[in-house]
Every structure is written in C-alpha cells, then in structure tokens.
Write a protein that holds these residues in place. Structure first.
Motif, mmCIF file in Angstrom:
data_model
loop_
_atom_site.group_PDB
_atom_site.id
_atom_site.type_symbol
_atom_site.label_atom_id
_atom_site.label_comp_id
_atom_site.label_asym_id
_atom_site.label_seq_id
_atom_site.Cartn_x
_atom_site.Cartn_y
_atom_site.Cartn_z
ATOM 1 N N LYS A 169 53.546 58.419 -35.287
ATOM 2 C CA LYS A 169 53.424 59.445 -34.277
ATOM 3 C C LYS A 169 52.224 59.218 -33.548
ATOM 4 C CE LYS A 169 53.312 64.649 -34.083
ATOM 5 N NZ LYS A 169 53.263 65.747 -34.962
ATOM 6 N N LYS A 170 50.991 59.018 -34.223
ATOM 7 C CA LYS A 170 49.786 58.929 -33.394
ATOM 8 C C LYS A 170 49.775 57.809 -32.609
ATOM 9 C CE LYS A 170 45.937 59.716 -35.848
ATOM 10 N NZ LYS A 170 44.969 59.924 -36.768
ATOM 11 N N LEU A 171 50.347 56.526 -32.866
ATOM 12 C CA LEU A 171 50.451 55.313 -32.080
ATOM 13 C C LEU A 171 51.408 55.876 -30.915
ATOM 14 C CD1 LEU A 171 50.183 52.268 -31.685
ATOM 15 C CD2 LEU A 171 52.047 51.894 -32.904
ATOM 16 N N GLY A 172 52.448 56.457 -31.015
ATOM 17 C CA GLY A 172 53.358 56.655 -29.962
ATOM 18 C C GLY A 172 52.499 57.574 -28.980
ATOM 19 N N PHE A 173 51.613 58.509 -29.531
ATOM 20 C CA PHE A 173 50.988 59.490 -28.766
ATOM 21 C C PHE A 173 49.886 58.768 -27.754
ATOM 22 C CE2 PHE A 173 47.353 62.277 -27.748
ATOM 23 C CZ PHE A 173 47.830 63.189 -27.269
ATOM 24 N N VAL A 174 49.278 57.598 -28.266
ATOM 25 C CA VAL A 174 48.201 56.934 -27.915
ATOM 26 C C VAL A 174 48.922 55.936 -26.562
ATOM 27 C CG1 VAL A 174 46.503 55.093 -27.938
ATOM 28 C CG2 VAL A 174 46.632 57.061 -29.701
ATOM 29 N N CYS A 175 50.145 55.523 -27.225
ATOM 30 C CA CYS A 175 50.612 54.353 -26.049
ATOM 31 C C CYS A 175 51.191 55.507 -24.788
ATOM 32 C CB CYS A 175 51.708 53.673 -26.821
ATOM 33 S SG CYS A 175 51.233 52.503 -27.984
ATOM 34 N N ALA A 176 51.691 56.346 -25.055
ATOM 35 C CA ALA A 176 52.267 57.203 -24.131
ATOM 36 C C ALA A 176 51.213 57.940 -23.127
ATOM 37 C CB ALA A 176 53.475 58.421 -24.425
ATOM 38 N N ARG A 177 49.982 58.033 -23.772
ATOM 39 C CA ARG A 177 48.753 58.660 -23.054
ATOM 40 C C ARG A 177 48.275 57.604 -22.076
ATOM 41 N NH1 ARG A 177 43.724 62.341 -25.338
ATOM 42 N NH2 ARG A 177 42.948 62.875 -23.388
ATOM 43 N N PHE A 178 48.096 56.501 -22.691
ATOM 44 C CA PHE A 178 47.405 55.243 -21.901
ATOM 45 C C PHE A 178 48.438 54.065 -21.769
ATOM 46 C CE2 PHE A 178 44.167 57.330 -24.635
ATOM 47 C CZ PHE A 178 43.348 57.948 -23.541
ATOM 48 N N PRO A 179 49.569 54.099 -20.873
ATOM 49 C CA PRO A 179 50.346 53.020 -20.695
ATOM 50 C C PRO A 179 50.078 51.761 -20.131
ATOM 51 C CG PRO A 179 50.807 54.975 -18.871
ATOM 52 C CD PRO A 179 49.693 55.358 -19.946
ATOM 53 N N LEU A 180 48.835 51.919 -19.275
ATOM 54 C CA LEU A 180 48.558 50.751 -18.544
ATOM 55 C C LEU A 180 47.740 49.857 -19.616
ATOM 56 C CD1 LEU A 180 48.118 49.283 -15.893
ATOM 57 C CD2 LEU A 180 46.197 50.419 -15.538
ATOM 58 N N ILE A 181 46.868 50.721 -20.250
ATOM 59 C CA ILE A 181 45.992 49.876 -21.499
ATOM 60 C C ILE A 181 46.884 49.247 -22.293
ATOM 61 C CG2 ILE A 181 44.358 50.095 -23.048
ATOM 62 C CD1 ILE A 181 43.013 52.294 -21.419
ATOM 63 N N THR A 182 48.087 50.029 -22.618
ATOM 64 C CA THR A 182 48.803 49.606 -23.724
ATOM 65 C C THR A 182 49.818 47.986 -23.290
ATOM 66 O OG1 THR A 182 49.328 51.701 -24.650
ATOM 67 C CG2 THR A 182 50.804 50.078 -25.042
ATOM 68 N N ILE A 183 49.955 48.237 -22.128
ATOM 69 C CA ILE A 183 51.014 47.217 -21.300
ATOM 70 C C ILE A 183 50.056 46.265 -21.335
ATOM 71 C CG2 ILE A 183 52.159 46.382 -19.592
ATOM 72 C CD1 ILE A 183 53.419 49.157 -19.483
ATOM 73 N N SER A 184 48.711 46.127 -20.857
ATOM 74 C CA SER A 184 47.808 45.077 -20.706
ATOM 75 C C SER A 184 47.308 44.550 -22.038
ATOM 76 C CB SER A 184 46.499 45.703 -19.713
ATOM 77 O OG SER A 184 47.152 46.301 -18.649
ATOM 78 N N ALA A 185 47.063 45.192 -22.900
ATOM 79 C CA ALA A 185 46.556 44.740 -24.054
ATOM 80 C C ALA A 185 47.838 43.971 -24.795
ATOM 81 C CB ALA A 185 46.021 45.758 -25.035
ATOM 82 N N SER A 186 48.895 44.266 -24.741
ATOM 83 C CA SER A 186 50.112 43.587 -25.189
ATOM 84 C C SER A 186 50.114 42.192 -24.516
ATOM 85 C CB SER A 186 51.482 44.481 -25.286
ATOM 86 O OG SER A 186 51.240 45.565 -25.649
#
Length: 467
Positions: A169-186
């Motif tokens: 739940k916490k991971l999904g919340f962080v990914c949804a709040r910072f989508p650009l950082i999530t995609i770039s890091a991946s």
C-alpha cells in the motif's frame, strides 16, 4: 605399402608391382616366377627359422604396440552380477515401489480431505437447522441481517499478510504520488542491469557450443592449432543410387563418370560471388602444385579424356588395387585409397559394385574471425549453391546427391536460433495481451473502447502488462 608397394597384400603382388612396366618404375616387364614353379637347388634361406613377433628371445620380440601377442597378459576383470527382482532391475523395481507408495499417500490424502470437507459441511448444516427458529413478527430482523454478513469476513489476522498489505500500500502510494521519478528510476535500473549486452555475441561455432573450453579435448585442440595450425575444412558430397524400389544399386557407369567429371570441373572453375575466389585460392595445397581432392577422378588424372569407354572398369580396378602406380596418382601425387572415395563395395568385394561415390574437397582452415576464413566461407557458399543445382541433375539421372560443407552446420544453427527467436517474441506478445486483458477485465468493455479509446489504454492496464 599403399605408397611404396601399390597396395600389395602379399609378396607375390608386391613383386608384380615391382616388375610391371610403368613410368618412374621398371623400364621393361619383369615376371617373377612363383616359388612353386621350380626347384631352386642352388638357393637356401638365409635364416630357416621363422621368428614370431612374440618370440621368447627378447632380441626378436616386437613391441607391444606392434604385436598384441607380446603384451603382458592382464588379469581378467570379474564381472559383477546385476541385481534383478524377477525380470526387473533392482533400481527400476525400487522406483516403482516408491512411486506407488507416494501415489497411494496422495490418493489417501485427497480422499481424506474430501471426506472431511463433506463431513464438516453436513455437521454445520445440522447445527444450523437446530439453531434456526422461525422469527416472530415482534423480532427485529435488522440485527440478524446486519450481523449475518460478518460470518463471511475472515476473523483471523496473519502478520505476513498484514505486513505485505501495508508495504505494498505504501509502495503504491509513493509510485502514484511521484510517477515521473518512479518511471525514470525503473528505466535507469533496467539500463544498468543491461550493460552486459555490450559484450553480447552469438556463438555459432559447433565446437565451442558442444565442448567446454576447459575440457581436455578443447585444450589438446588448442595446442594442436597453435603449434601446427588449424585443422582442415572438409567439404564432402555423397552420390548414391538408391532411388529405385529394388533398393541401393551400383552407382558407377560411363555416363555417371562423364557427368561427375563435368561437375568437379565446374567446382574447380567457378568463382564465389563476393570475393571472386576459386578452389585453388582456398584449398589445402601442401605441394604448391595441386589441391587435395579425394575423389575417384584422381585415378584418371582429373580429366575425363583419360577415361576409356571400353577399358575404364579394368583401369579402375587396377588403380584401386595399386593406388601407388604412377598412372593412378592424382595431381597432388598422394595415393588415393578406395575406402575414402568409394563405399558399399565391401558387400561383393568388387569396386564396380560400389553403391556410393564420396568426393572430398579439403580447404585450408584459418583462425575464426579472420579475413581468410571469410574468404573460405564465401567459396563454400558458392559450392553449396552449385551442389544444390547438381542435386536436380542427379535426380534426373535416377541418383541422389547429398552434401556437407563446413558452413552448413553453422547455418542450420543460425536458422534454428532465428526460428526460436520468433517463437519467443510471439509468446511474449500473447503473454502481454493476456496480462493486459486479464487485469483490466473488470472495467474494460467493448463499449468503453468505442466510446473513449484513449481511456481504454488505462483501463486495460497496458503499462502493467508491459512490466
């Protein structure tokens, strides 16, 4: 003896070879009489005692590698009896027993589980019938209905489930709040882990694919190649007469020889498409005068003009029996063994009954990746195309032509690899579509796709399917 004695198998044939009139041999015919033809009173054997190779006198005894009889007798190896249970080996019997025991335990466990579930269900139904009572008009049914749903909600709490629920739940919340950082890091992590693709190379050498570089055979081959040069590249063809219903038959005839001489002349003359090289540019040429070609044409000097339509069978028999004769030597001046160029004659011990004609073109091998290796492979490609055309010519003559070139196996490996790559790509596409549709099946409908195609990408969980 094939080289200096014309392939003689006994002393009479050796004397006949020495006495035959031929160039670089006897200038006139010498007929050696057989020992039984007369009584030679003035001649006596130098040593009347015939020594065996395993003679008791060590001065006359041969080495073990040359005479098996002189080798020391090794103790016989005691054969160990095999364990059997009836007609079955002990290992097979034990495997059957173990498998049967596990199968019985599985059947018993499944049967017990099913019986227990049925028993529990019947018990709960009986308790429900005993506890249920008809509600009066004054009873408040709301409480019963409101609290009845609680029976279907799991009452137990598992710490692993609770921890995973909170973490995801916490991971999904962080990914949804910072989508650009999530995609770039991946993307960055995937790129770093894929740096090894820089040194990626497809291995097509059959030797390296099937033999470990650290094996003894690979080590010995590397030593041989480094000290004596790489081994040869062999190009081989097989002409047989097995297209008839009666089965394989003799392949040699005057017409077949005429066609085969013409085919070998084409192989000698034709040049490759890219490099423009011919056989003499890539062949193994130890004498510097002729290529090593192990073929029946070598018995006739490589020219069909030397094939007499009436006497060619006798000439061929003579050359196969005495390959060292001057008139039977090929251009490279190496005696040609009939076991290499012809096959199937052993059944009748007559060379004219040979069922297979086996020519071999020996090509010099160079280090892998070198320019000379590319030139040799270019010529082999030309040879392969030429022999493919010759297969149709052979079929018209009632014959079957098969061939093998050094690049054939590598090309077959590449073909299999390319086929497997297509299968893998199609499989991943199907998996991607399945994952996208399965994850979005609750919200994705045909009406939603037609009404708002852009939103369909979101509803189908397209990005999640890619991941």
């Amino acid at each position: 003896m094939d080289f200096i004695g014309g392939g003689a198998k006994n002393y009479t044939k050796f004397l006949k070879f020495l006495g035959d009139t031929k160039p670089f041999g006897s200038p006139f015919q010498i007929n050696f009489p057989r020992p039984s033809a007369g009584n030679y009173t003035n001649m006596s054997a130098a040593d009347p005692v015939v020594r065996a190779c395993n003679d008791t006198d060590e001065a006359y005894r041969c080495a073990c590698v040359d005479c098996p009889g002189s080798c020391p007798e090794l103790p016989k190896i005691a054969e160990q009896g095999a364990c059997h249970v009836g007609a079955l080996p002990c290992l097979s019997f034990a495997v059957i027993i173990v498998y049967s025991a596990f199968l019985l335990l599985l059947v018993a466990a499944v049967s017990g589980h099913v019986a227990y579930q049925k028993h529990s269900k019947r018990k709960s139904e009986r308790l429900q019938l005993l506890q249920d009572a008809a509600l009066s008009d004054d009873d408040d049914e709301g409480d019963n209905v409101r609290h009845a749903g609680l029976l279907e909600v799991p009452q137990g709490q598992y710490w692993i489930n609770s921890y995973c629920d909170a973490a995801f739940k916490k991971l999904g919340f962080v990914c949804a709040r910072f989508p650009l950082i999530t995609i770039s890091a991946s993307i960055l992590v995937v790129a770093v882990l894929s740096i090894g693709w820089v040194n990626f190379a497809v291995e097509t050498d059959p030797v390296r694919l099937w033999v470990s570089p650290s094996s003894e055979a690979a080590t010995e081959k590397e030593f041989f190649d480094s000290n004596f040069g790489p081994f040869y590249r062999a190009e081989q063809a097989f002409l047989v007469n097995d297209t008839h219903a009666a089965g394989p038959g003799p392949v040699l005839s005057y017409d077949t020889l005429a066609w085969w001489f013409d085919l070998e002349n084409r192989v000698r003359r034709f040049r490759s498409m890219k490099e423009g090289v011919s056989l003499e540019n890539v062949c193994f040429n130890p004498t510097g005068e002729a290529c090593v070609v192990q073929s029946i044409t070598g018995y006739f000097g490589g020219s069909f003009a030397n094939v007499d339509p009436k006497t060619w069978p006798e000439d061929l028999r003579h050359c196969t029996e005495q390959p060292g004769s001057q008139e039977c030597l090929p251009d490279v001046q190496q005696p040609l063994s009939k076991d290499i160029s012809l096959g199937g004659w052993e059944k009748t011990d007559d060379i004219l009954d040979a069922e297979a004609l086996i020519p071999t073109w020996v090509v010099t091998k160079h280090p892998q990746g070198s320019v000379k290796e590319a030139v040799a492979m270019d010529w082999e490609e030309m040879l392969k195309n030429l022999l493919k055309d010759a297969q149709r010519e052979a079929k018209e003559r009632g014959l079957r032509l098969s061939f093998f070139t050094e690049i054939s196996l590598e090309q077959e490996l590449n073909k299999s690899t390319n086929t497997d790559a297509k299968i893998v790509v199609v499989s991943y596409i199907i998996m991607f579509l399945y994952a996208s549709l399965a994850l979005g099946s609750t919200t994705l409908t045909v009406r939603s796709i037609l009404h708002n195609p852009a939103n369909a990408m979101v509803q189908s969980k397209f990005t999640l399917g890619v991941i």
